[in-house]
Structures are given as structure tokens and as C-alpha cells.
Design a protein around this motif. Structure first.
Motif, PDB file in Angstrom:
ATOM      1  N   VAL A  26       8.475   2.974  10.972  1.00 50.76           N
ATOM      2  CA  VAL A  26       7.486   3.613  10.098  1.00 50.76           C
ATOM      3  C   VAL A  26       6.716   2.580   9.266  1.00 50.76           C
ATOM      4  CG1 VAL A  26       7.218   5.198   8.143  1.00 50.76           C
ATOM      5  CG2 VAL A  26       8.744   5.792  10.016  1.00 50.76           C
ATOM      6  N   ILE A  27       7.410   1.558   8.783  1.00 52.83           N
ATOM      7  CA  ILE A  27       6.758   0.571   7.908  1.00 52.83           C
ATOM      8  C   ILE A  27       5.652  -0.178   8.649  1.00 52.83           C
ATOM      9  CG2 ILE A  27       8.301  -1.408   8.289  1.00 52.83           C
ATOM     10  CD1 ILE A  27       7.077  -0.375   4.845  1.00 52.83           C
ATOM     11  N   ARG A  28       5.769  -0.295   9.973  1.00 52.04           N
ATOM     12  CA  ARG A  28       4.712  -0.945  10.750  1.00 52.04           C
ATOM     13  C   ARG A  28       3.388  -0.204  10.636  1.00 52.04           C
ATOM     14  NH1 ARG A  28       6.671  -1.671  16.722  1.00 52.04           N
ATOM     15  NH2 ARG A  28       7.716   0.260  16.199  1.00 52.04           N
ATOM     16  N   TYR A  29       3.442   1.105  10.489  1.00 51.75           N
ATOM     17  CA  TYR A  29       2.231   1.913  10.382  1.00 51.75           C
ATOM     18  C   TYR A  29       1.750   2.051   8.941  1.00 51.75           C
ATOM     19  CZ  TYR A  29       3.120   3.336  15.185  1.00 51.75           C
ATOM     20  OH  TYR A  29       3.326   3.338  16.539  1.00 51.75           O
ATOM     21  N   LEU A  30       2.678   2.288   8.032  1.00 51.09           N
ATOM     22  CA  LEU A  30       2.296   2.626   6.662  1.00 51.09           C
ATOM     23  C   LEU A  30       2.115   1.419   5.743  1.00 51.09           C
ATOM     24  CD1 LEU A  30       4.516   5.776   6.045  1.00 51.09           C
ATOM     25  CD2 LEU A  30       2.129   5.666   6.756  1.00 51.09           C
ATOM     26  N   LYS A  31       2.871   0.382   5.978  1.00 45.50           N
ATOM     27  CA  LYS A  31       2.801  -0.853   5.185  1.00 45.50           C
ATOM     28  C   LYS A  31       3.192  -0.671   3.720  1.00 45.50           C
ATOM     29  CE  LYS A  31       0.706  -2.972   8.667  1.00 45.50           C
ATOM     30  NZ  LYS A  31       1.528  -3.098   9.813  1.00 45.50           N
ATOM     31  N   GLN A  32       3.761   0.458   3.375  1.00 46.55           N
ATOM     32  CA  GLN A  32       4.205   0.711   2.003  1.00 46.55           C
ATOM     33  C   GLN A  32       5.654   1.177   2.049  1.00 46.55           C
ATOM     34  OE1 GLN A  32       1.577   3.356  -0.060  1.00 46.55           O
ATOM     35  NE2 GLN A  32      -0.192   2.017   0.176  1.00 46.55           N
ATOM     36  N   GLU A  33       6.500   0.451   1.349  1.00 46.41           N
ATOM     37  CA  GLU A  33       7.939   0.718   1.398  1.00 46.41           C
ATOM     38  C   GLU A  33       8.283   2.135   0.941  1.00 46.41           C
ATOM     39  OE1 GLU A  33      10.110  -2.297  -0.718  1.00 46.41           O
ATOM     40  OE2 GLU A  33       9.231  -3.910   0.480  1.00 46.41           O
ATOM     41  N   GLU A  34       7.699   2.563  -0.174  1.00 43.95           N
ATOM     42  CA  GLU A  34       8.021   3.892  -0.703  1.00 43.95           C
ATOM     43  C   GLU A  34       7.669   4.993   0.285  1.00 43.95           C
ATOM     44  OE1 GLU A  34       5.742   3.749  -4.252  1.00 43.95           O
ATOM     45  OE2 GLU A  34       7.187   2.489  -5.293  1.00 43.95           O
ATOM     46  N   ASP A  35       6.505   4.865   0.912  1.00 39.21           N
ATOM     47  CA  ASP A  35       6.094   5.865   1.901  1.00 39.21           C
ATOM     48  C   ASP A  35       7.028   5.851   3.110  1.00 39.21           C
ATOM     49  OD1 ASP A  35       3.971   6.675   0.347  1.00 39.21           O
ATOM     50  OD2 ASP A  35       2.482   5.452   1.407  1.00 39.21           O
TER      51      ASP A  35
END
Length: 194
Positions: free
Chosen positions: A37-46
Motif C-alpha cells: 500500500v505504501i508504494r501507492y500512497l506514500k503516506q505512512e498514516e494512510d
């Protein structure tokens, strides 16, 4: 990708509502899902939020899980869909914010234009009022600025109501004739003075 015997056993227990099986699945897959998921969103919280949502969905729909289908593919599909959904939501929010900003800017610009037009009209009216006779200025001021009625003006100046009315009609006709023919100006004139 086929399920291993361990996955089949854990998923079978999960379907029965086994919390320990759920914890084991969570511990096995949460880091992999987070990295995905982090690869797409780039935001840890999201990314953390999406992973939590995925496992909540897994728990809530545990009875529908196919034990013989690839559980890992199932998890990643849910993760991907949740990620895309969040991205769409963010894009929509961004567009909404941009739209609201542009509307606000237009409204602010309109307010500035309205104020400029009002100030311009007011200057023009003041200039025209300077061209009136002293008596016309006095009657106009008592009527429009002090808000006195024709009768009150007549009593104060010791003249007839008809004379007051004639002076006001004459003054307003003079202003209307000399203000200009623009629609906006006329609307302002009627709104302010008639």
C-alpha cells in the motif's frame, strides 16, 4: 498462487471465528500489505489505515472466504481496491477544494468590482450634488441623508410640501440624467436614490 497447508488451516479456523487464527494471519500479512500500500500512497498514516481496514473487512466477511482460493491474492485485491478508493477520494477532495477556492476568488473579485462601482457612482453623485442650488441640496440632504418626510422638511424649512416634492423630483431627474445610461449604474442609482 496456491494456499499452503498452513494458510488453509488458518483460513479454516478464521472462518469459524477463531481470534488466534486471525492474529496469526494478521502477523503474517500485515507487513507485506503495508509495503504494498505504501508504494501507492506514500503516506505512512494512510497505509496503516488501509491495512487496518483490510483486516477489519477480512474479519467481518470471514464466513464468505473461499478456503481453497489464494488467500494472499484475496488480501492484496482488497488492499488494492481500498487504496484506489482512497486515492480517488483524495483526488475528488482536491478538486472540490480547488473549485471552492476558485468560487471564493470569483466572489471576492465580484465584491471588489461592486465596491469599486459603488465608490465610482458615489463620487459621481457627490459631484452632481455640488451642481445643485443651495435649496435643492438642503432638501435632498434632509430627505435622503436624514430621512425626513416631505411634510417634516416643509415644516422645518417653512415651505409647502408641494415645493419640497418639486425640488426632489427636479433633483432626482437631474441626477438620473447626468449619472449615465449604463445598466449597472442605473440599478445602483435606483437602489440608492429612488
Amino acid at each position: 498462487m496456491r494456499n499452503t497447508n498452513v494458510d488453509i488451516e488458518l483460513v479454516s479456523l478464521l472462518k469459524k471465528g477463531d481470534i488466534a487464527a486471525f492474529d496469526a494471519i494478521y502477523n503474517k500479512y500485515c507487513h507485506k500489505l503495508y509495503q504494498f500500500v505504501i508504494r501507492y500512497l506514500k503516506q505512512e498514516e494512510d497505509a496503516e489505515e488501509i491495512v487496518q481496514e483490510v483486516f477489519i473487512k477480512i474479519w467481518e466477511s470471514r464466513a464468505k472466504i473461499d478456503v481453497h482460493a489464494s488467500f494472499e491474492s484475496f488480501l492484496f485485491t482488497i488492499s488494492y481496491n481500498a487504496t484506489i478508493s482512497l486515492l480517488r477520494k483524495r483526488i475528488s477532495e482536491s478538486k472540490s477544494k480547488e473549485y471552492l477556492k476558485s468560487v471564493q476568488q470569483i466572489q471576492n473579485a465580484t465584491s471588489v468590482v461592486d465596491e469599486l462601482q459603488y465608490n465610482e457612482l458615489n463620487k459621481k453623485v457627490q459631484s452632481l450634488l455640488e451642481q445643485l442650488t443651495p435649496r435643492q441640496k438642503e432638501i435632498y440632504s434632509l430627505s435622503r441623508e436624514e430621512g425626513l418626510t416631505h411634510k417634516e422638511i416643509a415644516e422645518r424649512l417653512d415651505i409647502s410640501e408641494n415645493t419640497v416634492k418639486n425640488h426632489l423630483v427636479s433633483t432626482l431627474r437631474f441626477l438620473k440624467t447626468n449619472i449615465g445610461t449604463g445598466l449597472i449604474t442605473s440599478v445602483f442609482f435606483f437602489y440608492l436614490f429612488l
